[in-house]
Scaffold this motif. Structure first.
Motif, short mmCIF file in Angstrom:
data_model
loop_
_atom_site.label_atom_id
_atom_site.label_comp_id
_atom_site.label_asym_id
_atom_site.label_seq_id
_atom_site.Cartn_x
_atom_site.Cartn_y
_atom_site.Cartn_z
N ARG A 342 0.80 -1.22 0.00
CA ARG A 342 0.00 0.00 0.00
C ARG A 342 0.84 1.28 0.00
NH1 ARG A 342 -3.64 -0.68 4.22
NH2 ARG A 342 -5.00 -1.78 2.76
N PRO A 343 1.89 1.40 0.83
CA PRO A 343 2.69 2.63 0.77
C PRO A 343 3.30 2.89 -0.61
CG PRO A 343 3.19 1.40 2.76
CD PRO A 343 2.36 0.50 1.90
N ILE A 344 3.77 1.81 -1.27
CA ILE A 344 4.37 1.98 -2.59
C ILE A 344 3.32 2.41 -3.61
CG2 ILE A 344 5.66 0.80 -4.42
CD1 ILE A 344 6.67 -1.16 -2.31
N LEU A 345 2.16 1.76 -3.58
CA LEU A 345 1.09 2.09 -4.52
C LEU A 345 0.56 3.50 -4.28
CD1 LEU A 345 -0.94 -1.25 -4.55
CD2 LEU A 345 0.80 -0.49 -6.16
N LEU A 346 0.42 3.87 -3.02
CA LEU A 346 -0.12 5.19 -2.70
C LEU A 346 0.83 6.29 -3.14
CD1 LEU A 346 -2.60 6.45 -1.40
CD2 LEU A 346 -1.41 6.41 0.80
N ARG A 347 2.12 6.11 -2.87
CA ARG A 347 3.10 7.12 -3.30
C ARG A 347 3.12 7.23 -4.82
NH1 ARG A 347 6.40 4.89 0.89
NH2 ARG A 347 7.49 3.60 -0.67
N GLY A 348 3.07 6.09 -5.50
CA GLY A 348 3.07 6.14 -6.96
C GLY A 348 1.84 6.83 -7.52
N SER A 349 0.67 6.56 -6.96
CA SER A 349 -0.57 7.18 -7.44
C SER A 349 -0.56 8.68 -7.21
CB SER A 349 -1.78 6.54 -6.75
OG SER A 349 -1.84 5.16 -7.00
N ILE A 350 -0.11 9.11 -6.02
CA ILE A 350 -0.07 10.54 -5.72
C ILE A 350 0.93 11.25 -6.63
CG2 ILE A 350 0.58 12.23 -3.95
CD1 ILE A 350 -0.52 10.27 -1.86
N ALA A 351 2.08 10.62 -6.87
CA ALA A 351 3.08 11.25 -7.75
C ALA A 351 2.54 11.42 -9.16
CB ALA A 351 4.34 10.40 -7.77
N LEU A 352 1.86 10.41 -9.69
CA LEU A 352 1.31 10.53 -11.04
C LEU A 352 0.17 11.54 -11.08
CD1 LEU A 352 1.29 6.81 -12.24
CD2 LEU A 352 2.84 8.64 -12.92
N ALA A 353 -0.61 11.64 -10.01
CA ALA A 353 -1.68 12.65 -9.97
C ALA A 353 -1.10 14.05 -10.06
CB ALA A 353 -2.51 12.48 -8.70
N ALA A 354 0.01 14.29 -9.37
CA ALA A 354 0.65 15.61 -9.41
C ALA A 354 1.28 15.90 -10.76
CB ALA A 354 1.70 15.70 -8.30
N ILE A 355 1.90 14.86 -11.36
CA ILE A 355 2.56 15.05 -12.65
C ILE A 355 1.54 15.31 -13.76
CG2 ILE A 355 3.93 13.87 -14.43
CD1 ILE A 355 5.37 12.40 -12.13
N GLY A 356 0.42 14.62 -13.70
CA GLY A 356 -0.54 14.67 -14.81
C GLY A 356 -1.47 15.86 -14.81
N ILE A 357 -1.55 16.59 -13.70
CA ILE A 357 -2.55 17.65 -13.61
C ILE A 357 -2.31 18.75 -14.64
CG2 ILE A 357 -1.29 18.99 -11.88
CD1 ILE A 357 -5.10 18.42 -11.97
N PHE A 358 -1.06 19.04 -14.97
CA PHE A 358 -0.78 20.13 -15.92
C PHE A 358 -1.09 19.73 -17.36
CE2 PHE A 358 2.19 22.24 -18.85
CZ PHE A 358 1.72 23.55 -18.71
N PRO A 359 -0.52 18.63 -17.90
CA PRO A 359 -0.80 18.34 -19.32
C PRO A 359 -2.27 18.05 -19.59
CG PRO A 359 0.38 16.52 -18.29
CD PRO A 359 0.43 17.66 -17.33
N PHE A 360 -2.92 17.30 -18.71
CA PHE A 360 -4.34 17.02 -18.93
C PHE A 360 -5.19 18.27 -18.73
CE2 PHE A 360 -2.80 12.69 -17.95
CZ PHE A 360 -3.27 12.04 -19.08
N GLY A 361 -4.79 19.11 -17.79
CA GLY A 361 -5.52 20.36 -17.57
C GLY A 361 -5.44 21.30 -18.75
N VAL A 362 -4.28 21.37 -19.39
CA VAL A 362 -4.12 22.24 -20.56
C VAL A 362 -5.06 21.81 -21.68
CG1 VAL A 362 -2.52 22.88 -22.41
CG2 VAL A 362 -1.76 22.94 -20.04
N VAL A 363 -5.13 20.50 -21.94
CA VAL A 363 -6.01 20.01 -23.00
C VAL A 363 -7.48 20.22 -22.64
CG1 VAL A 363 -6.70 17.97 -24.31
CG2 VAL A 363 -4.30 18.33 -23.77
N ALA A 364 -7.81 20.04 -21.36
CA ALA A 364 -9.20 20.20 -20.92
C ALA A 364 -9.69 21.63 -21.13
CB ALA A 364 -9.33 19.81 -19.45
#
Length: 473
Positions: A342-364
């Protein structure tokens, strides 16, 4: 005057010492700042040299360079070929993916899991045998029913081009196990170089030949040739490690001898039973709009959808898909060492959420404008598609760690049931938009919103169960 100066001079040393000892002194502040900088640089160096971060950075860098090449060529390619040619190739690709997604019955995805190299090598051989058999069966099917298939899927080019489908199925089925073998071997630099070479060869050939003949058959044949080049390069890089002799301890000779194709097929049977149909349904859910639009709206709408998905899936291709196998290897090792996931999965999910907010937000926010400027005014509708698809793609981007952990958690059967339900719901949402609302944009919007909700449910469920269910414990 001298005495006063002498008195001040005598005071200067104690005062200076007091200032140095005081936390408010300038030297103390400098030392504190210096310590902070040293600790930060040490921490950054440790993070940079971490095996997982270093491996993921190499994989992401290669994928990013390959995608940058594709993006750089895209404005010229879209102006040369046009939406109709892209639509015909999109229908062909969607049809091939329906079979290619399970061409190796997903045995290739299991290569990174076993601790034994002999077992991993047997999995690769099994994958090659299975995808060869499936491609031969598809050759028979496309050879006999190519005209009927072309009519059913709305393929506007010559039905004879469908003879390329079995070859593309074979190449796709071979690429996946070779990729996972190189990931297992830690050959991330090799994979990155192959991605760059394939992207450069594919896009330059499209432009060069498109200047003479910009047609759908040209796009289709060049896509097949690019996949052939990728397969050959992967084999050349994997061949030395595949053919080397494995040194085996006397106590483990008997165990190694028992690693047959039949034994590994049985040991990892949950991959063909559950993972392969789940992957097939997931890929089908992405190709459903292409197939439905081809019959209900026309090939131009398919071209819009193909370009929009190509752009909106860039973060997934560059970051998530490139780092996914590295992440799988990391959590497989953690599972072998009985660590909590769980700690590994949670850290990975949070990191990808932070990374993806800009490129997906720009297209949106700027989808139609962005596509109109970059690809031409004819492609603004594709930008509207991408605006809605950014929501489901963002959630899929975040879900990569939890989805990678499903085989280790023994949840492949549950994931298959989940995929059956969500695929049916997304297809229904698409049909409502196309048939009842009479709007392709509304159909894409409903398709994306239902997909995003389903993916969010999958993330939450995997995080809740990851520590209580681990394969082999």
């Amino acid at each position: 005057m001298w005495r006063g100066n002498s008195h001040n001079a005598e005071l200067s040393l104690p005062v200076q010492s007091a200032l140095e000892e005081s936390p408010y002194g300038s030297n103390a502040a400098s030392r504190t700042l210096r310590d902070v900088v040293l600790r930060s640089s040490t921490r950054f160096r440790d993070i940079r040299n971490h095996p997982f971060i270093r491996s993921a950075s190499v994989a992401i860098g290669g994928a990013a360079a390959a995608q940058f090449i594709t993006i750089a060529f895209s404005p010229l390619i879209t102006r040369l070929y046009g939406p109709e040619a892209f639509g015909a190739v999109g229908v062909f690709t969607a049809t091939v993916l329906i079979i290619a997604s399970f061409a190796d019955l997903m045995y290739g995805s299991a290569i990174v899991l076993p601790p034994s190299e002999a077992e991993a090598r047997s999995l690769l051989k099994l994958s090659a045998v299975v995808c060869t058999v499936i491609s031969l069966i598809s050759l028979l099917g496309f050879g006999i029913f190519r005209h009927e298939i072309a009519t059913a899927i709305g393929f506007s080019a010559s039905p004879e081009l469908l003879f390329f489908a079995p070859l593309l199925i074979l190449l796709s089925g071979l690429c996946q196990p070779l990729h996972h073998w190189l990931y297992r071997e830690g050959k991330f630099n090799e994979i990155s170089r192959i991605n760059i070479v394939e992207a450069l060869a594919n896009n330059t050939s499209k432009v060069a030949i498109g200047l003479v003949s910009a047609t759908a058959p040209v796009l289709l044949v060049l896509g097949v040739m690019a996949k052939l080049l990728q397969t050959v390069l992967l084999w050349l890089r994997a061949r030395p490690s595949l053919l080397r002799r494995e040194t085996v301890a006397p106590s483990s000779e008997e165990a190694t001898a028992s690693v047959t194709l039949r034994s590994v097929a049985n040991r990892y049977r949950d991959f063909p039973l559950f993972r392969a149909p789940q992957k097939w349904l997931r890929d089908l859910s992405y190709t459903i709009p292409s197939l439905m639009f081809a019959s209900l709206v026309g090939p131009v709408a398919v071209g819009f959808y193909l370009l929009s998905t190509r752009v909106i899936h860039l973060p997934n291709t560059v970051i998530a898909e490139a780092a996914g196998p590295v992440f799988l290897a990391r959590i497989a090792k953690a599972s072998h060492q009985s660590q909590g996931l769980r700690p590994i999965l949670l850290r990975g999910s949070i990191a990808l959420a932070a990374i993806g907010i800009f490129p997906f937000g720009v297209v949106a926010f700027t989808g139609p404008l962005l596509f109109g400027v970059v690809f031409g005014a004819d492609w603004e509708i594709a930008g509207e598609y991408a605006r809605w698809l950014s929501l489901s793609s963002y959630l899929a981007f975040i879900a990569v760690p939890t989805l990678s952990a499903v085989p280790l958690m023994g949840l492949q059967g549950q994931l298959l049931a989940y995929e059956i339900g969500t695929t049916a719901v997304k297809a229904g949402a698409l049909a409502v938009g196309a048939l009842y609302l009479h709007s392709d944009v509304a159909a894409i919007a409903l398709f994306s919103v239902t997909g995003a909700c389903a993916t969010l449910a999958q993330i939450v469920l995997c995080l809740a169960l990851c520590n209580s269910r681990v394969r082999g414990r």
